[in-house]
Scaffold this motif. Structure first.
Motif, mmCIF file in Angstrom:
data_model
loop_
_atom_site.group_PDB
_atom_site.id
_atom_site.type_symbol
_atom_site.label_atom_id
_atom_site.label_comp_id
_atom_site.label_asym_id
_atom_site.label_seq_id
_atom_site.Cartn_x
_atom_site.Cartn_y
_atom_site.Cartn_z
ATOM 1 N N PHE A 166 0.818 -1.210 0.000
ATOM 2 C CA PHE A 166 0.000 0.000 0.000
ATOM 3 C C PHE A 166 0.854 1.264 0.000
ATOM 4 O O PHE A 166 0.347 2.357 -0.267
ATOM 5 C CB PHE A 166 -0.956 -0.008 1.200
ATOM 6 N N LEU B 163 -2.580 5.725 -10.548
ATOM 7 C CA LEU B 163 -3.168 4.682 -9.710
ATOM 8 C C LEU B 163 -4.022 3.722 -10.536
ATOM 9 O O LEU B 163 -4.029 2.513 -10.294
ATOM 10 C CB LEU B 163 -4.003 5.318 -8.595
ATOM 11 N N LYS B 164 -4.747 4.271 -11.515
ATOM 12 C CA LYS B 164 -5.584 3.425 -12.359
ATOM 13 C C LYS B 164 -4.739 2.445 -13.164
ATOM 14 O O LYS B 164 -5.093 1.269 -13.323
ATOM 15 C CB LYS B 164 -6.418 4.290 -13.296
ATOM 16 N N ASN C 94 -1.187 -11.996 -11.909
ATOM 17 C CA ASN C 94 -2.027 -11.949 -10.715
ATOM 18 C C ASN C 94 -2.764 -13.263 -10.493
ATOM 19 O O ASN C 94 -2.969 -13.692 -9.349
ATOM 20 C CB ASN C 94 -3.022 -10.787 -10.815
ATOM 21 N N SER D 2 -1.548 1.567 -12.463
ATOM 22 C CA SER D 2 -0.569 0.799 -11.698
ATOM 23 C C SER D 2 -1.187 -0.204 -10.738
ATOM 24 O O SER D 2 -0.466 -1.027 -10.172
ATOM 25 C CB SER D 2 0.332 1.750 -10.892
ATOM 26 N N TYR D 3 -2.525 -0.162 -10.548
ATOM 27 C CA TYR D 3 -3.112 -1.053 -9.545
ATOM 28 C C TYR D 3 -2.872 -2.534 -9.833
ATOM 29 O O TYR D 3 -2.745 -3.336 -8.886
ATOM 30 C CB TYR D 3 -4.610 -0.763 -9.369
ATOM 31 N N ALA E 273 0.238 -3.283 -8.145
ATOM 32 C CA ALA E 273 0.048 -3.289 -6.698
ATOM 33 C C ALA E 273 -0.539 -4.616 -6.231
ATOM 34 O O ALA E 273 -0.088 -5.194 -5.233
ATOM 35 C CB ALA E 273 -0.868 -2.129 -6.292
ATOM 36 N N LEU E 274 -1.546 -5.095 -6.933
ATOM 37 C CA LEU E 274 -2.162 -6.366 -6.567
ATOM 38 C C LEU E 274 -1.157 -7.498 -6.656
ATOM 39 O O LEU E 274 -1.092 -8.376 -5.784
ATOM 40 C CB LEU E 274 -3.360 -6.642 -7.478
ATOM 41 N N ARG F 148 -4.716 10.077 -10.353
ATOM 42 C CA ARG F 148 -5.749 9.109 -10.732
ATOM 43 C C ARG F 148 -5.275 8.225 -11.883
ATOM 44 O O ARG F 148 -5.534 7.016 -11.895
ATOM 45 C CB ARG F 148 -7.034 9.846 -11.123
ATOM 46 N N TYR G 40 5.537 0.480 -12.272
ATOM 47 C CA TYR G 40 4.906 1.248 -13.346
ATOM 48 C C TYR G 40 5.800 2.412 -13.771
ATOM 49 O O TYR G 40 5.998 2.660 -14.969
ATOM 50 C CB TYR G 40 3.557 1.773 -12.869
ATOM 51 N N LEU H 123 1.611 0.597 -4.236
ATOM 52 C CA LEU H 123 0.466 0.412 -5.130
ATOM 53 C C LEU H 123 0.903 0.174 -6.573
ATOM 54 O O LEU H 123 0.220 0.568 -7.516
ATOM 55 C CB LEU H 123 -0.467 1.631 -5.055
#
Length: 410
Positions: free
Chosen positions: A50, A208-209, A356, A211-212, A215-216, A205, A58, A53
């Motif tokens: 966290f 984060l959109k 993932n 790169s999530y 992060a997962l 935004r 990225y 992320l």
């Protein structure tokens, strides 16, 4: 050449840190106190995703392809990470309170949280150095924190400056990480003369959109790689001692795994650039993977054959149980080293959904095996769970990479 230099400087510094300092710290503290630290450290690392992320991977991938984005990305991400760090502190301490960690454990957790924040800032600055292919500077920065910790902890251990305990060990890490992160930031600033702090929420935004998925992936891989130490400490009446025994072997596995980590730092921007330019990348990755497999297999065999004398030489509290855990744990490096090559290749290709999916499989398998084996086999059970998980995950990574890149075979 750059990978060779990176590995060379790390082979000079990090073995001395691991065997000359960190190992001596465990001998000084004992299995119970160090086992408590090991479990708390793994707990903090579990949620460290966290702090990132997926931004570092990225950023590395984007800057390696589009260096002109460095100025805008650097100024925005530095502030974004500060906002994320506040959430991270609240999350970790909140879960620790819910799990009924003691007040002393929570105070130690707070300092470990600060260290993780500093570490992820350092890794972000290094991601920029690697993306710009400033590998020599990145290589030197990669060992600077350990050099500083060797000096500081060495003074604490043998300089009779303090009554050494786990707190001084963690404080030394804080000083070293803060200093190294500041230096790395300065090196990146040399490439960004127009740098200024700016809050760009639209960029936040977008980053984060996009790169999530990274992060997962990091979260899932962190769970199946680190949750064993936490589960040992929480599930068993003698959990701190068992976590300490497991930590004695895991330290050595983690040490040799640094070679894979260092390889991934160099390979991610290289693979990304080759894929973008439509170059044949499978031959390079297969050669590196084959070399990793041979080297890791030889190392695992040596560790298995000499498991008892190695443990007795390194640890004052070592028993045959230490050696049993060590002998079964080190072959997990064969799988780990393979993932660092073929997992990095798939990451560079943007195959995040597949990665993932593999990581979810790894989490489910590892947690199930730990729940089954830890109550009856304790640290050895966690060892078997790690070996099985890492081996099967590596096989799946290789199979998927072969299928995805079969058209690039050379």
């Amino acid at each position: 050449r750059n990978l060779g230099f990176l590995i060379f400087v790390n082979l000079i510094v990090k073995p001395f840190w691991i065997f000359g300092i960190e190992l001596q710290v465990q001998n000084k503290l004992g299995a119970i106190d160090y086992g408590n630290y090991f479990a708390l450290y793994n707990f903090v690392v579990l949620f460290a995703v966290f702090l990132d992320l997926g931004i570092n991977n990225y950023n590395n991938r984007e800057i390696s392809r589009h260096p002109e984005k460095l100025v805008s990305y650097l100024s925005s991400i530095v502030l974004l990470k500060a906002l994320i760090a506040v959430f991270y502190v609240i999350l970790v301490l909140g879960i620790a309170w819910f799990l009924e960690y003691s007040p002393l454990q929570i105070r130690l957790l707070l300092l470990l949280v600060v260290n993780q924040i500093l570490l992820y800032y350092l890794l972000f600055f290094r991601s920029n150095l690697g993306a710009l292919q400033l590998f020599r500077k990145d290589s030197l920065v990669s060992v600077l924190d350990k050099l500083l910790m060797i000096f500081i902890v060495g003074l604490f251990l043998w300089g009779s400056l303090v009554d050494f305990d786990v707190w001084w060990f963690v404080i030394a890490q804080t000083i070293a990480l803060a200093t190294t992160a500041a230096i790395a930031f300065g090196l990146v600033l040399q490439k960004t003369p127009a740098f200024r702090f700016q809050l760009d929420f639209s960029l936040f935004r977008r980053i984060l959109k996009e790169s999530y998925p990274f992060a997962l992936l990091i979260l899932l891989m962190g769970i199946y790689s680190r949750i064993d130490g936490v589960m040992l400490e929480r599930m068993l009446p003698n959990g701190k001692a068992e976590a300490g025994i497991y930590a004695a072997s895991y330290r050595l596995l983690d040490a040799v795994s640094q070679l894979g980590t260092l390889s991934a730092v160099v390979l991610l921007p290289v693979f990304s650039k080759m894929i973008k330019q439509n170059k044949k990348v499978w031959g390079l990755s297969l050669g590196l993977g084959g070399g990793m497999f041979v080297a890791s297999s030889i190392l695992a065999l040596i560790c298995w054959y000499f498991r008892e004398p190695i443990m007795q030489f390194l640890y004052t509290e070592a028993t045959s149980y230490y050696a049993q855990v060590f002998g079964y744990l080190m072959p997990a490096f064969i799988g780990i080293s393979s993932v660092y090559v073929f997992g990095t290749l798939l990451t560079a290709n943007g195959s995040l959904k597949v990665l993932n999916g593999i990581a979810i499989f790894g989490v489910l398998l590892n947690v199930a095996l730990n729940l089954w084996l830890i109550p009856t086999h304790q640290a050895w059970g966690a060892t078997v769970a790690t070996l099985v998980t890492q081996s099967l995950v590596a096989l799946v990574h290789f199979g998927v990479a072969f299928w995805v890149f079969r058209k690039f075979k050379s």
